[in-house]
Design a protein around this motif. Structure first.
Motif, PDB file in Angstrom:
ATOM      1  N   THR A  31       0.090 -70.504  26.948  1.00 56.94           N
ATOM      2  CA  THR A  31       1.070 -71.345  26.197  1.00 56.94           C
ATOM      3  C   THR A  31       2.524 -71.215  26.490  1.00 56.94           C
ATOM      4  O   THR A  31       3.125 -72.159  26.593  1.00 56.94           O
ATOM      5  CB  THR A  31       1.095 -71.145  24.701  1.00 56.94           C
ATOM      6  OG1 THR A  31       1.119 -69.788  24.523  1.00 56.94           O
ATOM      7  CG2 THR A  31      -0.269 -71.455  23.857  1.00 56.94           C
ATOM      8  N   ALA A  32       2.649 -69.986  27.217  1.00 56.71           N
ATOM      9  CA  ALA A  32       4.124 -69.500  27.841  1.00 56.71           C
ATOM     10  C   ALA A  32       4.221 -70.560  28.967  1.00 56.71           C
ATOM     11  O   ALA A  32       5.550 -70.971  29.437  1.00 56.71           O
ATOM     12  CB  ALA A  32       3.888 -68.318  28.267  1.00 56.71           C
ATOM     13  N   ARG A  33       3.291 -70.840  29.784  1.00 58.47           N
ATOM     14  CA  ARG A  33       3.209 -71.692  30.916  1.00 58.47           C
ATOM     15  C   ARG A  33       3.478 -73.171  30.530  1.00 58.47           C
ATOM     16  O   ARG A  33       4.348 -73.681  31.212  1.00 58.47           O
ATOM     17  CB  ARG A  33       2.037 -71.456  31.889  1.00 58.47           C
ATOM     18  CG  ARG A  33       1.975 -72.539  32.980  1.00 58.47           C
ATOM     19  CD  ARG A  33       2.925 -72.365  33.973  1.00 58.47           C
ATOM     20  NE  ARG A  33       3.050 -73.392  35.031  1.00 58.47           N
ATOM     21  CZ  ARG A  33       2.390 -73.232  35.920  1.00 58.47           C
ATOM     22  NH1 ARG A  33       1.621 -72.010  36.402  1.00 58.47           N
ATOM     23  NH2 ARG A  33       2.092 -74.166  36.837  1.00 58.47           N
ATOM     24  N   LEU A  34       2.833 -73.630  29.546  1.00 56.63           N
ATOM     25  CA  LEU A  34       3.067 -74.953  29.247  1.00 56.63           C
ATOM     26  C   LEU A  34       4.420 -74.996  28.565  1.00 56.63           C
ATOM     27  O   LEU A  34       5.021 -76.137  28.790  1.00 56.63           O
ATOM     28  CB  LEU A  34       1.987 -75.103  27.912  1.00 56.63           C
ATOM     29  CG  LEU A  34       2.004 -76.642  27.536  1.00 56.63           C
ATOM     30  CD1 LEU A  34       1.740 -77.856  28.597  1.00 56.63           C
ATOM     31  CD2 LEU A  34       1.145 -76.963  26.464  1.00 56.63           C
ATOM     32  N   ARG A  62      -1.383 -77.433  20.304  1.00 55.56           N
ATOM     33  CA  ARG A  62      -0.266 -77.009  19.065  1.00 55.56           C
ATOM     34  C   ARG A  62       1.126 -77.028  19.825  1.00 55.56           C
ATOM     35  O   ARG A  62       2.059 -77.573  19.484  1.00 55.56           O
ATOM     36  CB  ARG A  62      -0.425 -75.841  18.332  1.00 55.56           C
ATOM     37  CG  ARG A  62      -1.750 -76.054  17.383  1.00 55.56           C
ATOM     38  CD  ARG A  62      -2.010 -74.896  16.414  1.00 55.56           C
ATOM     39  NE  ARG A  62      -2.218 -73.569  17.157  1.00 55.56           N
ATOM     40  CZ  ARG A  62      -3.523 -73.422  17.230  1.00 55.56           C
ATOM     41  NH1 ARG A  62      -4.471 -74.211  17.070  1.00 55.56           N
ATOM     42  NH2 ARG A  62      -3.728 -72.356  18.085  1.00 55.56           N
ATOM     43  N   VAL A  63       1.044 -76.219  20.998  1.00 54.05           N
ATOM     44  CA  VAL A  63       2.274 -76.112  21.819  1.00 54.05           C
ATOM     45  C   VAL A  63       3.010 -77.565  22.020  1.00 54.05           C
ATOM     46  O   VAL A  63       4.083 -77.991  22.016  1.00 54.05           O
ATOM     47  CB  VAL A  63       2.336 -74.940  22.909  1.00 54.05           C
ATOM     48  CG1 VAL A  63       3.545 -75.065  23.652  1.00 54.05           C
ATOM     49  CG2 VAL A  63       2.148 -73.784  22.520  1.00 54.05           C
ATOM     50  N   PHE A  64       2.250 -78.410  22.508  1.00 54.89           N
ATOM     51  CA  PHE A  64       2.448 -79.324  23.165  1.00 54.89           C
ATOM     52  C   PHE A  64       3.011 -80.512  22.017  1.00 54.89           C
ATOM     53  O   PHE A  64       4.031 -81.020  22.221  1.00 54.89           O
ATOM     54  CB  PHE A  64       1.228 -80.351  23.820  1.00 54.89           C
ATOM     55  CG  PHE A  64       1.539 -81.548  24.377  1.00 54.89           C
ATOM     56  CD1 PHE A  64       2.263 -81.731  25.612  1.00 54.89           C
ATOM     57  CD2 PHE A  64       0.979 -82.786  23.731  1.00 54.89           C
ATOM     58  CE1 PHE A  64       2.832 -83.098  25.911  1.00 54.89           C
ATOM     59  CE2 PHE A  64       1.527 -83.861  24.198  1.00 54.89           C
ATOM     60  CZ  PHE A  64       2.080 -84.059  25.393  1.00 54.89           C
ATOM     61  N   LEU A  65       2.056 -80.582  20.962  1.00 50.67           N
ATOM     62  CA  LEU A  65       2.486 -81.449  19.973  1.00 50.67           C
ATOM     63  C   LEU A  65       3.990 -81.026  19.349  1.00 50.67           C
ATOM     64  O   LEU A  65       4.691 -81.667  18.696  1.00 50.67           O
ATOM     65  CB  LEU A  65       1.453 -81.391  18.572  1.00 50.67           C
ATOM     66  CG  LEU A  65       0.242 -82.250  19.478  1.00 50.67           C
ATOM     67  CD1 LEU A  65      -1.030 -81.998  18.282  1.00 50.67           C
ATOM     68  CD2 LEU A  65       0.456 -83.726  19.530  1.00 50.67           C
ATOM     69  N   GLU A  66       4.032 -79.795  18.987  1.00 54.00           N
ATOM     70  CA  GLU A  66       5.379 -79.187  18.678  1.00 54.00           C
ATOM     71  C   GLU A  66       6.443 -79.451  19.559  1.00 54.00           C
ATOM     72  O   GLU A  66       7.367 -79.926  19.171  1.00 54.00           O
ATOM     73  CB  GLU A  66       5.524 -77.551  18.736  1.00 54.00           C
ATOM     74  CG  GLU A  66       6.612 -76.876  18.213  1.00 54.00           C
ATOM     75  CD  GLU A  66       6.365 -75.451  18.697  1.00 54.00           C
ATOM     76  OE1 GLU A  66       7.188 -74.603  19.232  1.00 54.00           O
ATOM     77  OE2 GLU A  66       5.237 -74.482  18.143  1.00 54.00           O
ATOM     78  N   HIS A  67       6.440 -79.540  20.780  1.00 54.25           N
ATOM     79  CA  HIS A  67       7.291 -79.964  21.677  1.00 54.25           C
ATOM     80  C   HIS A  67       7.524 -81.522  21.673  1.00 54.25           C
ATOM     81  O   HIS A  67       8.738 -81.863  21.425  1.00 54.25           O
ATOM     82  CB  HIS A  67       6.690 -79.538  23.166  1.00 54.25           C
ATOM     83  CG  HIS A  67       7.726 -80.508  24.327  1.00 54.25           C
ATOM     84  ND1 HIS A  67       8.984 -79.697  24.571  1.00 54.25           N
ATOM     85  CD2 HIS A  67       7.696 -81.360  24.937  1.00 54.25           C
ATOM     86  CE1 HIS A  67       9.464 -80.443  25.379  1.00 54.25           C
ATOM     87  NE2 HIS A  67       8.864 -81.755  25.708  1.00 54.25           N
ATOM     88  N   VAL A  68       6.613 -82.135  21.404  1.00 52.81           N
ATOM     89  CA  VAL A  68       6.716 -83.599  21.449  1.00 52.81           C
ATOM     90  C   VAL A  68       7.538 -83.893  20.077  1.00 52.81           C
ATOM     91  O   VAL A  68       8.389 -84.760  19.884  1.00 52.81           O
ATOM     92  CB  VAL A  68       5.592 -84.299  21.264  1.00 52.81           C
ATOM     93  CG1 VAL A  68       5.400 -85.896  20.859  1.00 52.81           C
ATOM     94  CG2 VAL A  68       4.883 -84.366  22.752  1.00 52.81           C
ATOM     95  N   ARG A  69       7.059 -83.301  18.661  1.00 56.67           N
ATOM     96  CA  ARG A  69       7.654 -83.579  17.564  1.00 56.67           C
ATOM     97  C   ARG A  69       9.332 -83.322  17.844  1.00 56.67           C
ATOM     98  O   ARG A  69      10.237 -83.943  17.112  1.00 56.67           O
ATOM     99  CB  ARG A  69       7.100 -82.988  16.588  1.00 56.67           C
ATOM    100  CG  ARG A  69       5.849 -83.734  16.274  1.00 56.67           C
ATOM    101  CD  ARG A  69       4.881 -83.024  15.121  1.00 56.67           C
ATOM    102  NE  ARG A  69       3.639 -83.848  15.288  1.00 56.67           N
ATOM    103  CZ  ARG A  69       2.537 -83.235  15.246  1.00 56.67           C
ATOM    104  NH1 ARG A  69       2.473 -82.219  15.312  1.00 56.67           N
ATOM    105  NH2 ARG A  69       1.311 -84.223  15.103  1.00 56.67           N
ATOM    106  N   THR A  70       9.514 -82.053  18.257  1.00 60.54           N
ATOM    107  CA  THR A  70      10.924 -81.444  18.330  1.00 60.54           C
ATOM    108  C   THR A  70      11.783 -82.477  19.160  1.00 60.54           C
ATOM    109  O   THR A  70      13.162 -82.895  18.868  1.00 60.54           O
ATOM    110  CB  THR A  70      10.816 -80.053  19.166  1.00 60.54           C
ATOM    111  OG1 THR A  70      10.265 -79.467  18.199  1.00 60.54           O
ATOM    112  CG2 THR A  70      12.555 -79.656  19.266  1.00 60.54           C
TER     113      THR A  70
END
Length: 163
Positions: free
Chosen positions: A33-36, A135-143
Motif C-alpha cells: 500500500t505504501a508503494r501504491l 481501499r488505498v486506491f479508492l481513498e485516493h480517487v475520492r480525495t
C-alpha cells in the motif's frame, strides 16, 4: 502464480504462522500500500507524463546517478509481485456508477480460477492483499474528486465573472 514459495507459505498458514521473511502479513500489505500511495502521488504530481518521467529517472539511477525522487520509492519484494500484478489486472474490472466501486469479489474469484489458485489460504491471502490495495486506491480517487469539486463559493464566482 501468486507466490513462488507456495508450499512454504501454505505450510506456514497451516501452522498458524504468518511470519515469513521476518515480517507479518500486515507488514507486507503495508509495503504494497505504501508503494501504491507513492505511485498515485507521482501520477498526481506529474500528470499524463508520469510513466515517461519515471522511466527516465530510473534510467539515470541505473547509470549510477543519485535520483532523490526515487530514493523514497518503496520497493516491492519479489514474493509480493503477484499481488501487485493481480491488483493491476483486476482494477479495470471495477464497476462505475455514481462513483467508482471496489473490485468485485466475483472478479477476484474469476482471477483465481483463471490462474488455478485453489488453496484456501492462498485465495484468502489474495483477497486481503488486493482489497487492501483497492481501499488505498479508492481513498485516493475520492480525495481527488473532493479536491476538484467546485465549492458553492466557486460557483458564485463563476456566475459573477460570466455576467
Amino acid at each position: 502464480q501468486i507466490c513462488p514459495r507456495r508450499a512454504e507459505r501454505a505450510a506456514a498458514h497451516r501452522a498458524g504462522c504468518l511470519q515469513l521473511h521476518g515480517e507479518t502479513a500486515g507488514g507486507w500489505r503495508k509495503k504494497l500500500t505504501a508503494r501504491l500511495r507513492w505511485d498515485l502521488d507521482i501520477q498526481r504530481r506529474w500528470g499524463d507524463q508520469w510513466a515517461a518521467k519515471l522511466e527516465f529517472l530510473e534510467g539515470l539511477r541505473e547509470e549510477g546517478r543519485r535520483v532523490p525522487t526515487l530514493e523514497n520509492k518503496p520497493e516491492i519484494d519479489a514474493f509480493l509481485a503477484g499481488y501487485w500484478e493481480a491488483f493491476h489486472v483486476l482494477s479495470p474490472s471495477r464497476q462505475v456508477g455514481m462513483s467508482l466501486g471496489a473490485i468485485p469479489l466475483t472478479e477476484l474469484l474469476a482471477y483465481m480460477e483463471m490462474f488455478a489458485i485453489q488453496h484456501e489460504d492462498e485465495r484468502r491471502e489474495l483477497i486481503r492483499y488486493v482489497q487492501a490495495l483497492d481501499r488505498v486506491f479508492l481513498e485516493h480517487v475520492r480525495t481527488e474528486e473532493k479536491s476538484q469539486k467546485p465549492t458553492p463559493e466557486d460557483s458564485g464566482k463563476e456566475r459573477r465573472r460570466g455576467r
